[in-house]
Scaffold this motif. Structure first.
Motif, PDB file in Angstrom:
ATOM      1  N   VAL A 152       9.598  -2.685   4.163  1.00 25.49           N
ATOM      2  CA  VAL A 152       8.843  -1.956   3.138  1.00 25.49           C
ATOM      3  C   VAL A 152       8.015  -0.820   3.731  1.00 25.49           C
ATOM      4  O   VAL A 152       8.011   0.311   3.210  1.00 25.49           O
ATOM      5  CB  VAL A 152       7.927  -2.923   2.355  1.00 25.49           C
ATOM      6  N   SER A 208       7.831   3.599   3.195  1.00 23.43           N
ATOM      7  CA  SER A 208       6.560   3.986   2.585  1.00 23.43           C
ATOM      8  C   SER A 208       5.822   4.995   3.461  1.00 23.43           C
ATOM      9  O   SER A 208       5.151   5.901   2.948  1.00 23.43           O
ATOM     10  CB  SER A 208       5.675   2.750   2.365  1.00 23.43           C
ATOM     11  N   HIS A 243      13.395  -1.239  -2.985  1.00 22.14           N
ATOM     12  CA  HIS A 243      12.191  -1.164  -2.151  1.00 22.14           C
ATOM     13  C   HIS A 243      10.967  -1.615  -2.946  1.00 22.14           C
ATOM     14  O   HIS A 243      10.159  -2.423  -2.468  1.00 22.14           O
ATOM     15  CB  HIS A 243      12.008   0.273  -1.656  1.00 22.14           C
ATOM     16  N   ASP A 256       8.774  -5.012  -2.357  1.00 20.20           N
ATOM     17  CA  ASP A 256       7.329  -4.894  -2.145  1.00 20.20           C
ATOM     18  C   ASP A 256       6.579  -5.882  -3.034  1.00 20.20           C
ATOM     19  O   ASP A 256       5.732  -6.657  -2.571  1.00 20.20           O
ATOM     20  CB  ASP A 256       6.911  -3.457  -2.460  1.00 20.20           C
TER      21      ASP A 256
END
Length: 345
Positions: free
Chosen positions: A86, A90, A109, A113
């Motif tokens: 993750v 990010s 994703h 998360d």
């Protein structure tokens, strides 16, 4: 969680210059990009390596094959997945101000998360239940909290988390009734998490506030009982105790210390995740106008919780420090290293 166009001063561009409907981006100056990549990259490295050490320690050493440590192992696996899967995309999204990995991976994703966040909270809840029986009902603990029960706890944690995380995003339950306003966020190169008011309130109540309140109540009960036990131990002359009584006293002290350590872990988790939960609760009621830079900050503050846990273990757990030394110095590859005694009787 928040996939937005954070802004520092710079020239306005687009994520895909030649694509109609591309998201605008603000290019960070190089003097900001390099420190950001270094800091976030270091956070990812610490998260992955620290939790990998926890996973190896508990999986390898037979003395750590207990219900409590299995729950810690699964929690470390969640933190490891967050750091390895993750956090890297990010990081790129935050620094580059664009999402370059496609719509499908955006959903995967985001769902992952949310799944990891929810799974971590459920693990914390089950760990608090484990500690409750260990400290408050020590004679019933081995019958109540077995390996089979722990495996079921882990299965429930991950199953509920996956159903809620992937169901929320792929069924688009978070944006129902917002079709018109959501068009404002729908552009090429963006990966935004937007929630309607009902979704924000229900998910936060079921997967944060209520479990968090239950955990706080359980740990308050644990600490009251632990204080009572501590007074009893202090008032008893250890020199006059039998060997069996001394063993029970030592075991009780260890369980109380473990409960305190896991209580600190839970407290750090709630503190790290509370800002982002509040932001996502408030955002639907202000037309999703929370400043993007604020959302980016609280998202990464929440992520950093996964990097903190191994440091908490290293600070309070002798077994983790001993396991760390065995692993770092390569003794883990020696014959019969799995039988090394890390816990004192």
């Amino acid at each position: 969680m928040n996939f937005s166009q954070s802004g520092i001063s710079g020239s306005t561009q687009f994520c895909y210059e030649s694509t109609l409907g591309s998201c605008p981006k603000i290019t960070f100056p190089i003097i900001a990009r390099v420190p950001l990549y270094l800091f976030l990259g270091a956070a990812i490295t610490v998260t992955v390596c620290g939790n990998l050490l926890v996973i190896i320690s508990i999986a390898h050493f037979k003395q750590l094959h207990t219900p409590t440590h299995f729950l810690l192992l699964s929690l470390a696996a969640a933190d490891f997945l967050l750091g390895g899967f993750v956090m890297p995309p990010s990081m790129i999204r935050l620094v580059e101000n664009c999402w370059y990995f496609g719509d499908l991976f955006c959903k995967v994703h985001t769902s992952t998360d949310i799944t990891i966040e929810t799974a971590s909270l459920w693990h914390m809840l089950f760990i608090s239940i484990d500690r409750y029986y260990a400290v408050c009902h020590p004679f019933r603990y081995r019958n109540k909290i077995t390996v089979f029960v722990t495996v079921n706890m882990i299965f429930i944690s991950w199953t509920l988390a996956a159903v809620s995380g992937f169901g929320l995003i792929f069924l688009e339950l978070n944006t129902q009734g917002m079709e018109d306003s959501y068009d404002h966020f729908d552009c090429v190169g963006g990966c935004f998490v937007v929630q309607n008011a009902a979704s924000a309130i229900i998910t936060s109540l079921l997967f944060f506030y209520i479990p968090g309140f239950v955990m706080i109540c359980i740990y308050l009960k644990i600490f009251l009982v632990a204080r009572k036990h501590a007074r009893s131990i202090r008032d008893t002359a250890l020199a006059r105790q039998t060997a069996e009584e001394k063993k029970n006293t030592t075991s009780l002290k260890r369980e109380i210390k473990a409960a305190k350590t896991l209580g600190i872990t839970m407290g750090v988790f709630l503190v790290c995740w509370l800002p982002i939960v509040i932001c996502f609760n408030v955002d639907p009621f202000i037309n999703n106008s929370t400043p993007p830079i604020l959302l980016d900050v609280v998202v990464w503050f929440a992520y950093l919780n996964s990097a903190f846990n191994p440091f908490i273990y290293a600070l309070f757990y002798n077994w983790f420090r001993k396991a760390f030394r065995v692993i770092i110095f390569g003794k883990i590859f020696q014959n019969d290293s799995s039988n090394i005694q890390l816990l004192t009787n």
